[in-house]
Structures are given as C-alpha cells and as structure tokens.
Design a protein around this motif. Structure first.
Motif, short mmCIF file in Angstrom:
data_model
loop_
_atom_site.label_atom_id
_atom_site.label_comp_id
_atom_site.label_asym_id
_atom_site.label_seq_id
_atom_site.Cartn_x
_atom_site.Cartn_y
_atom_site.Cartn_z
N PRO A 128 0.81 -1.24 0.00
CA PRO A 128 0.00 0.00 0.00
C PRO A 128 0.83 1.28 0.00
O PRO A 128 0.52 2.22 -0.74
N GLY A 129 1.90 1.31 0.79
CA GLY A 129 2.76 2.49 0.80
C GLY A 129 3.48 2.69 -0.51
O GLY A 129 3.58 3.82 -1.02
N THR A 177 1.03 4.04 -3.13
CA THR A 177 0.78 5.47 -2.99
C THR A 177 1.91 6.30 -3.59
O THR A 177 1.68 7.25 -4.35
N GLN A 178 3.16 5.92 -3.29
CA GLN A 178 4.32 6.66 -3.81
C GLN A 178 4.40 6.56 -5.33
O GLN A 178 4.66 7.55 -6.01
N THR A 222 1.97 5.87 -7.49
CA THR A 222 0.85 6.57 -8.11
C THR A 222 1.10 8.08 -8.14
O THR A 222 0.85 8.74 -9.16
N GLU A 223 1.60 8.62 -7.04
CA GLU A 223 1.91 10.06 -7.00
C GLU A 223 2.96 10.42 -8.03
O GLU A 223 2.85 11.45 -8.73
#
Length: 500
Positions: free
Chosen positions: A185-186, A189-190, A192-193
């Motif tokens: 998950p972390g 997020t990174q 995708t950003e």
C-alpha cells in the motif's frame, strides 16, 4: 519387480498424460460445444486409468525392491525414485470413485463457466462451483489423512498446496504475504503520486486487428526462442500454456483496443513453454524430468513477462516490431510504451494487473479458498468476501460484477484450488533469480536491448530448466541464487523500477 519396472510404469503414465494434455487443449481451443459431455467422460476415464495403474498392489512390491537396490542407482535415479514414490503415495490416497467424480465435476463446471461468465451469471454458476469445492474438500481430507503425518501438513488445505507446489505450506506463505500486505500500500501510494506527476500516457488512436496482433505475437515468440516446429499459438477464453515438452501449446486472448494485454499474455505463456521444452530430455518421461512445481513454473513465466518483458531495454527493442503490426503512431513510440507497460493502477482483472498490485489479487484468492477448504467460509460467501477484499486491498467495488469479480479465473471451476499462491511466490522467485543472473551476466541489459537473449536463456537452462525435479525447491534456489526465498529482492525490484 524393481526400479526398472517402476520406470516402465511411469513411462506409460507419461504417455497417458500426453493424451490427456492434448484432449484438454482441444477441448478449450477447437472442440465443438456439443462434444463436451463425451470429452469430459474420456478425460475422467484417463484419470481413473492413471489412478488404477498407480494403485495396483504390485507397485508396493516394486517400491520395496527398489529401496533395497538403492545402492545401485545413480543420483538421477535416486531422485526419480523419490518423485515416483511421492506420485504413488498421492495417487493411492484418493479413492478411484472420488477421482472420477472430481474429474466429471470440474469438467462440467469449467465448461459452463465459459458462457456463464460471459453472461455474469453467478446464480447458475454457484451450485456447479459448490460441487467442485465439496469434492475438493473430500480430496484434500483424503490426502491429509493418508500423508499429513509423513509430510507435515498442518491441515487439509496444505495437502492441496502440496499438489501444485511441493513442500509449500501456510507457514511459508503467511509471513511472506503479511510482509507484502504491509509494504505494497505504501509503495502503491508513492508510485501513483510519481506517475500522476509525469506526462500523460498517449493512448492508441485506432484498434489493432486481431490477425495483426497474432502475427506480432508470433514474431515476439520467435525472439523469445519459441520453436514453432514443436509448438503452436492459438486463442482461448483464458490464456494458458499446455501440451507437452515436444509439442507445446500456447493460447492467448486479444482485445483490438488493448494490444498490451495480448502481448504480455503471450510473453508470459512463452516463459512457461520455454521451461517445459527446456526440461532434461534424458528424463522427459519420468517424474524427475518434470517441472518442479508451479512456484518455479510461474517464476519462469514471470521472469519472461515482468523481469524481461516490462524492462526498458526490452520495450525499446520491441517497439519497432510493435509499430510494424500496430501502426506508426505516437502510442507505440518506445518512451510511451514504457509508460504503458509499467503503468500502475488498481484494476479488477488479475491477469491484466501490474506487478505492484498483482500480489494483492493473489492474496485475496488465497485467503478465500483457504477459508472455504478449512470450513471458515462457504462458496455462497465468495461474492461478498470478494467485494470486501477488493475494497480493502485495492479500493475497488465489485458488487454485482461477477464476470470481473469472482468468476474471472478458470482455476476454481477447473479444480485448481491451492494454485493461486504460486503466482506470487513465482514473482518473488523471478526477482531473486533475475538478480542472481545479473551478477553472473552483468551486461544482460545490453544483451536484452539488442534482443540477444540466448546467454540469458542459457543461464536459465543451466540453473533451472535442466534440473527438472531432481532437487527440492530450497535446494534449487540456493544453488541458483545462494539463498532460499527472500521477498526483499521483489520489493527492491519494485522500488528500483518504479521509484528509482
């Protein structure tokens, strides 16, 4: 009776398995719909015949005599004897009537799945799947009762894992999957950003005819060493690699608006095929000459698809080939293709998932099938549990969408319960093997960029393909990479490719 008698028996079994593989391929690719009932009966009878041969009382004497003659056997024969004994014990643990009932139920369910999935019809699918799971639970219980103490199964589900990936247990899977559930998950997020901040992907402006995609696929397969004198490419509802080592049968499926799906499916299945065709020829018709298990098998397909197929050097190298068949437009420029092939976004379909989110698709399925076999959940719970997990892991809603939810895979209807963990274990293996290969072939990226892939295939042949099932899983990984399975290599690979 002796070891030589056992070899003759297992040679005969290999020929029956050859026949079954071709009947199964034809069923999924060529057979008219009206032939399914009789084909199911034929395949079930082959399964029963195999079981009868293995359950013959005289084989027990043959194994006893072979044990006494072990001093006269070489290392490969000793390894083969071990594999033969394993196959024999599994076969003698399941009654013949259960073997036949299981074969008939999975044939009926898998065939019905093809049309019921298209119609999003869970209502009619559920009772067929219930029957498959009921018989699978009986099979798992029989295997655990007979072999659990000897092989260290903690429960019935581990007996199923052992069929597809010998030696794999929940105690190996659970810590690895827990680590991935914590880390992904972390990372997602990174990644995708970072990708959202980059220039957008250029989408193809026109569909690509299926015939051109097939021609493209065949050219890519040739570059990956596929031998069309010993294999062929066809179309099926679900991509697979089947047949036998000397007659490899690959299938894929095509979407005129999504060339990527067809290409990656073909590259993945070619990896499976190269492993099968690279198995030791001297032991082709014996258990020791067969693939080690699906965790290793998937490591080869994912080595091809993920480690090679989605690497920048490979994408740059195949861009001219893709443009030749798909059109000379901006979408198929190498820099844009790199973005397309490494785009990370949660999606509904496992086979189309990027390598970052893919493990979460597998973990969902593992947790569901495990709980059904262990009595913690029922088949009727699948849609709700599926939606809950997709929401929790990937933030997606699948309510009422059975086609793109719990009906999307062929595995459960065909009885392959216990298979799914092999996909993610294979991805971890592939990353670890790729890192070991780079240490021995440091110029591998340059070789890939020029499609000079033979040195890489030679490394795989030496370290994986030629070993057959002569080693244990841990022994294979230690010999090839210097250590047993280590998830750090996969996580390092994800960080390097997507955040480096």
């Amino acid at each position: 009776m002796s070891y030589s008698t056992l070899e003759k028996t297992f040679y005969r079994l290999a020929q029956l398995e050859h026949a079954g593989a071709m009947l199964g391929w034809d069923q999924q690719v060529m057979m008219p719909s009206g032939g399914n009932d009789s084909r199911g009966r034929a395949l079930a009878e082959l399964d029963v015949l195999n079981t009868e041969i293995l359950q013959a009382p005289a084989l027990a004497d043959a194994f006893a005599q072979a044990e006494q003659d072990k001093a006269n056997l070489n290392d490969w024969q000793l390894a083969n004897l071990k594999q033969m004994r394993s196959h024999w014990k599994q076969a003698t643990s399941v009654p013949k009537d259960l073997v036949e009932a299981y074969a008939m139920a999975t044939n009926e369910c898998e065939y019905a799945w093809r049309s019921l999935r298209t119609d999003n019809n869970w209502t009619d699918f559920e009772p067929l799947l219930q029957k498959v799971f009921d018989l699978t639970k009986e099979k798992a219980q029989a295997l655990n009762n007979a072999l659990g103490a000897e092989r260290g199964y903690a429960n019935d589900y581990e007996a199923l894992l052992d069929i597809f990936d010998p030696g794999t247990t929940m105690s190996r899977i659970d810590p690895v999957f827990a680590q991935l559930k914590e880390a992904i998950p972390g990372l997602l997020t990174q990644i995708t950003e970072k990708q959202n901040a980059a220039s957008p992907i250029i989408q193809p402006s026109a569909p690509v005819d299926k015939a051109k995609q097939i021609a493209l696929a065949k050219e890519l397969m040739s570059n990956l060493g596929f031998d069309f004198n010993h294999g062929r490419l066809d179309e099926a509802a679900h991509p697979f690699s089947g047949g036998v080592s000397d007659d490899s049968r690959i299938t894929s499926r095509y979407d005129e608006n999504n060339v990527i799906e067809g290409i990656m499916g073909v590259i993945h299945e070619t990896g499976h095929s190269r492993y099968e065709t690279g198995l030791p020829k001297d032991w082709r018709f014996q258990p020791v000459g067969q693939a080690m298990g699906m965790g290793v098998h998937e490591s080869q397909s994912l080595f091809f698809e993920m480690q090679l197929g989605r690497s920048a050097p490979f994408i740059d190298a195949i861009a001219p080939i893709v443009k030749k068949f798909s059109g000379n437009e901006a979408a198929y420029q190498a820099d844009n293709m790199r973005k397309m092939y490494t785009h990370v976004k949660p999606g509904l379909i496992r086979v189309n998932a990027d390598e970052v989110t893919y493990p979460l698709h597998v973990i969902l399925r593992y947790e569901l099938e495990r709980d059904i076999i262990l009595g913690r959940a029922s088949v009727s719970d699948i849609p709700e549990r599926w939606d809950e997990s997709m929401s929790r892991y990937l933030g997606l809603d699948t309510k009422g969408d059975y086609k793109n939810g719990p009906m999307q895979d062929v595995h459960w209807p065909s009885g392959a319960v216990g298979y799914f963990p092999s996909y993610t274990l294979g991805a971890l293996n592939a990353a670890q093997l790729h890192e070991a290969m780079l240490k021995q072939i440091p110029n591998a990226p340059q070789l890939v960029a020029s499609l000079d892939l033979e040195p890489i295939f030679d490394w795989l042949a030496t370290n994986i393909w030629s070993k057959g099932s002569s080693l244990s899983y841990d022994e294979l990984m230690v010999q090839a990479t210097g250590e047993t399975l280590n998830p750090a290599y996969f996580l390092n690979h994800i960080n390097s490719r997507y955040l480096g």
